[in-house]
Each structure stands twice: as C-alpha cells, then as structure tokens.
Design a protein around this motif. Structure first.
Motif, PDB file in Angstrom:
ATOM      1  N   GLY A   1      51.404 107.699  88.777  1.00 50.99           N
ATOM      2  CA  GLY A   1      52.746 107.968  89.284  1.00 50.99           C
ATOM      3  C   GLY A   1      52.741 108.800  90.556  1.00 50.99           C
ATOM      4  O   GLY A   1      53.678 109.551  90.826  1.00 50.99           O
ATOM      5  N   MET A   2      51.666 108.674  91.350  1.00 52.87           N
ATOM      6  CA  MET A   2      51.507 109.480  92.558  1.00 52.87           C
ATOM      7  C   MET A   2      51.595 108.601  93.805  1.00 52.87           C
ATOM      8  O   MET A   2      51.495 107.391  93.738  1.00 52.87           O
ATOM      9  CB  MET A   2      50.140 110.163  92.544  1.00 52.87           C
ATOM     10  CG  MET A   2      49.969 111.189  91.451  1.00 52.87           C
ATOM     11  SD  MET A   2      50.858 112.701  91.850  1.00 52.87           S
ATOM     12  CE  MET A   2      50.007 113.872  90.788  1.00 52.87           C
ATOM     13  N   GLU A   3      51.730 109.277  94.970  1.00 46.42           N
ATOM     14  CA  GLU A   3      51.832 108.566  96.238  1.00 46.42           C
ATOM     15  C   GLU A   3      50.503 107.966  96.688  1.00 46.42           C
ATOM     16  O   GLU A   3      50.452 106.878  97.252  1.00 46.42           O
ATOM     17  CB  GLU A   3      52.267 109.575  97.306  1.00 46.42           C
ATOM     18  CG  GLU A   3      53.522 109.214  98.041  1.00 46.42           C
ATOM     19  CD  GLU A   3      53.956 110.361  98.932  1.00 46.42           C
ATOM     20  OE1 GLU A   3      55.143 110.679  98.849  1.00 46.42           O
ATOM     21  OE2 GLU A   3      53.144 110.929  99.700  1.00 46.42           O
ATOM     22  N   ALA A   4      49.428 108.705  96.478  1.00 42.87           N
ATOM     23  CA  ALA A   4      48.131 108.290  97.036  1.00 42.87           C
ATOM     24  C   ALA A   4      46.993 108.718  96.130  1.00 42.87           C
ATOM     25  O   ALA A   4      47.157 109.583  95.259  1.00 42.87           O
ATOM     26  CB  ALA A   4      47.947 108.908  98.423  1.00 42.87           C
ATOM     27  N   ALA A   5      45.831 108.091  96.360  1.00 41.73           N
ATOM     28  CA  ALA A   5      44.625 108.426  95.596  1.00 41.73           C
ATOM     29  C   ALA A   5      43.425 108.353  96.519  1.00 41.73           C
ATOM     30  O   ALA A   5      43.441 107.622  97.517  1.00 41.73           O
ATOM     31  CB  ALA A   5      44.454 107.460  94.427  1.00 41.73           C
ATOM     32  N   LEU A   6      42.400 109.099  96.198  1.00 43.59           N
ATOM     33  CA  LEU A   6      41.127 109.026  96.915  1.00 43.59           C
ATOM     34  C   LEU A   6      40.012 108.826  95.899  1.00 43.59           C
ATOM     35  O   LEU A   6      39.864 109.630  94.982  1.00 43.59           O
ATOM     36  CB  LEU A   6      40.865 110.322  97.704  1.00 43.59           C
ATOM     37  CG  LEU A   6      39.489 110.405  98.372  1.00 43.59           C
ATOM     38  CD1 LEU A   6      39.395 109.434  99.542  1.00 43.59           C
ATOM     39  CD2 LEU A   6      39.191 111.837  98.834  1.00 43.59           C
TER      40      LEU A   6
END
Ligand SMILES: *Cc1c(COP(=O)(O)O)cnc(C)c1O
Length: 411
Positions: A81-86
């Motif tokens: 449920g987040m904007e971005a991932a790395l």
C-alpha cells in the motif's frame, strides 16, 4: 483477525500488479524478461543525458536498476500500500541501506531489544561506532518507546512479530506518537508478510522485508525490499547505488515469479501454523506454545487489531525435566527425530523448517541475552510450509515420542 476473504483482494494484484498497460509497455510476453545487461546504450546525446540524470532510470547502468527489478518493485509497493519500493541484494541490504539513508552522526535511534540478529548487530556494533546512539527497549512495552525518545531521535525501528517468541509491537500507537514528534518509523514486516499485516495501514513510514522469506517463498533466492513514499525511497536508492546493495536481475525475476502465489502460500502457511499450534497446545510433552493467533498469546488482543492471521511461524518449549541442560537435550532429540520437517535456518519457503534456538545462538548471545530474548534452552522455532497439516502433526508426534525412548542420547 479477519481470515475470511483476504485471499480475494490480493490474489488479482499479485497476478497483474507489476505492469501498467496505460504506460504503453509491451506486455504480450506473459513472463517478464530478464536483462543481464550491465549497461544500456543511448540513441542520442539527449537520451543519454536523460538516462544519466533521471533518478532510478531502469535502463542506464545495472547497479542503478533494471526493467525486471522495476516491475517487481511496482508490485511490492502495491502489496504494502505504498508509493514506491526498492529491491536490494538481501534483507540485510535493505536494512543497512535504509539505516544509512535515515541517520547520521549525532542522531539517536530507538529500537527493540529483540530484532533479527543481523539488524541487532548493525544497531549495537555498527551505528554507535559511526556516532549514532541507539536505545533498545522491550517491544511489548509501548510506553518504553516513548520514554526512550529524545530531542535528536530521528528513527524508530520495529519488527513484529519478532523472532523467536512471536512478541508483538503496537504499530498504531508507535506510529501516531512518532508522527506527532516528527520521527520516522521503520517496520521489518518479514514475519507477517503483507498478506497478514500492512504496517502502512497503521501509519508506519517505511516497511522492509527480507524477500528471501515469504515474498520469494521457495528457498531459492536472497533479496530484500524497502517500501515507502517515493521521495524517501529515492533517498534510500541514492545510498544503494553508493553501497552497491542492488538486487541481481535474475533474483528480481525469481522474486516476481514467487510473488504470483504469495497470498495462496501464506494462507496455507497460516492454516498449517495454527493447526500445529493447536496440536502442540494439547500435547503432554510441550510446556508452552508461542503463536499470536492462540488465545493464550499474551498479546492476542493486539494481534487481532493489527494482524489478519497469525502467520506461518510458531515456537514451542518442551518439557524436558527441570534443568536447563535437560531442556536443551530434549529439544535436540526432538529436532533430530523429525523426518518431514527439515532442520535449517530461514522461513517462508514451501517446506517446513525447524531450528533449535539455543543451539543457533549459542556462539553469539550470552546466557543473559538469551534469557532477555525469551530463548529458553528447550525452545524450538517452527516455520510452517505448505505440506498437509496432518502429515506435519504426525511427524511432530513421532518426534516428540522419541523423548521417551530409553537410551536416547545427544545426536
Ligand atoms: C532473514 C531476515 C532478515 C535478513 O534478511 P536476508 O535476506 O537474510 O538478508 C531480516 N529480518 C528478518 C525478520 C529476517 O527474518
């Protein structure tokens, strides 16, 4: 806990959530491509300038990212449920890179007494030497987090459920306190997986996983991920390209493949872990069972508030006589007698794994630290796989009866 239909909302996402048709990507190939290229050529000077200067360009130089990784990150961000991932090379890569992005000399961090061993080592061995002070508190005591914060506290690190006694941290309480104080919160969500717990829903800023565990799910890759707002993840990425903690293109592919079945796998692991927990609860050779979904778990009410189900990991303490030595011995006999469950570190794979905690940490923890972490001599951690629950219980039954056999020595 609302076990009913948590499969339905995530299962479509993991099948389709890695691509975006509106972006015009060619997705006629049903499996993503793997790009082994270390570098990408530009067709013009302008294009080269864009490749070099646009943060997180997936086709520039492979330490900066690659297209398979980008697809996998899109799905992981959506799962949390987040904007971005790395994506990173390992769970520890995600943890170290995130910490280096969040704190600098003069800052203060509040963390738990019980963390994954590698995280604990960064907090006690690495950060203090770099001028970052760390205070560690009992995660079950929410007020202790508040009491430990200072003027210069930049970050609160939590991990719930934690290893190996499945102790919980109150995510909502800590996130709301930290928000009022302008402190960033970071949660290691490895044990729960996004299927059972979404820290973002309780206000946590950064969510981290060892993707080696449930996300990958097949005991065949090492990777990590950190999710958050795009600007925060970009700052962590800037550290990742300095530290070289980038994921390999092949592991990004394997992880994406594993994610397709994440909700189905975790649902089964939840069921198997609960079946095992209930089985052990009534077994005369077992003294204690630690599992958040059991009513007997001391933080069961909190588990119901923040977890959908109890997860795939439980631990048991055996009745092995009165002394520590006898308990240690009983656990070793039990582990050695198992035939289906494998004796190995890690968790989250398709196969059930078992470890004797006191043997695992003998060299790295003092007896006092073991007691603090709740590791009694007879404690055995069990990470449920996807086998038939009745087969697993049968294996546990025969291994527990090995205790009673005369002449069973240390093996
Ligand atoms: C395994 C694990 C890690 C470290 O992940 P790696 O992929 O082994 O580097 C971090 N946190 C938790 C809770 C873990 O179980």
């Amino acid at each position: 806990m609302d076990g009913e239909d948590f499969l339905s909302d995530l299962q479509s996402l993991v099948i389709h959530g890695d691509y975006d048709a509106s972006e015009g990507a060619d997705e006629t190939a049903l499996a993503p491509a793997i790009y082994p290229a270390s570098t990408y050529s530009a067709r013009s000077l302008d294009e080269f300038a864009r490749m070099a200067n646009q943060p997180r360009h997936p086709r520039y130089y492979a330490r900066y990212g690659n297209p398979t990784q980008e697809r996998c990150e899109r799905l992981l961000a959506r799962l949390e449920g987040m904007e971005a991932a790395l994506l990173t090379a390992s769970g520890m890569g995600a943890m170290s890179t995130t910490l280096f992005a969040q704190v600098r000399a003069g800052d203060h961090v509040v963390a738990q007494t019980t963390h994954y061993m590698g995280t604990a080592q960064i907090l006690t061995d690495l950060l203090p030497g770099l001028g970052v002070e760390v205070t560690r508190v009992d995660q079950r005591d929410t007020d202790a987090f508040f009491a430990a914060t200072r003027e210069n506290t930049r970050l609160i690190v939590v991990e719930t459920p934690s290893n190996p006694t499945l102790a919980l941290t109150d995510l909502a309480a800590i996130a709301s306190f930290a928000k009022r104080r302008g402190i960033t919160t970071l949660a290691d969500n490895t044990f729960a997986s996004p299927v059972n717990q979404r820290p973002r829903d309780f206000g946590i800023d950064l969510v981290l996983h060892s993707a080696t565990k449930y996300l990958g799910g097949h005991s065949d890759l090492i990777a990590g991920v950190v999710c958050g707002e795009a600007s925060a993840v970009e700052r962590i990425w800037e550290r990742a390209i300095m530290l070289g903690t980038n994921v390999s293109p092949f592991n990004a592919f394997l992880l994406l493949r594993g994610l397709r079945t994440l909700p189905m796998r975790v649902a089964r692991q939840n069921e198997n872990a609960l079946a095992l927990a209930r089985f052990f609860e009534t077994h005369p050779a077992v003294a204690r069972v630690h599992y958040p979904e059991l009513e007997s778990h001391p933080q069961h009410a909190l588990a119901k508030r923040q977890m959908r189900r109890g997860g795939g990991v439980l631990s048991i303490e055996l009745k092995g006589g009165d002394s520590d030595e006898q308990g240690f011995h009983a656990a070793r006999i039990f582990v050695a007698a198992l035939k289906m469950a494998r004796h190995a570190v890690s968790l989250g794979g398709v196969e059930t794994l078992v470890v004797h905690a006191a043997s695992m940490w003998e060299a790295s923890l003092t007896p006092e630290q073991m007691r603090q972490a709740g590791i009694s001599p007879s404690l055995v951690r069990i990470a449920a796989g996807l086998e038939n629950a009745a087969d697993l219980c049968a294996d546990m039954t025969q291994a527990l009866s090995a205790q009673a056999l005369p002449g069973n020595g240390d093996r």
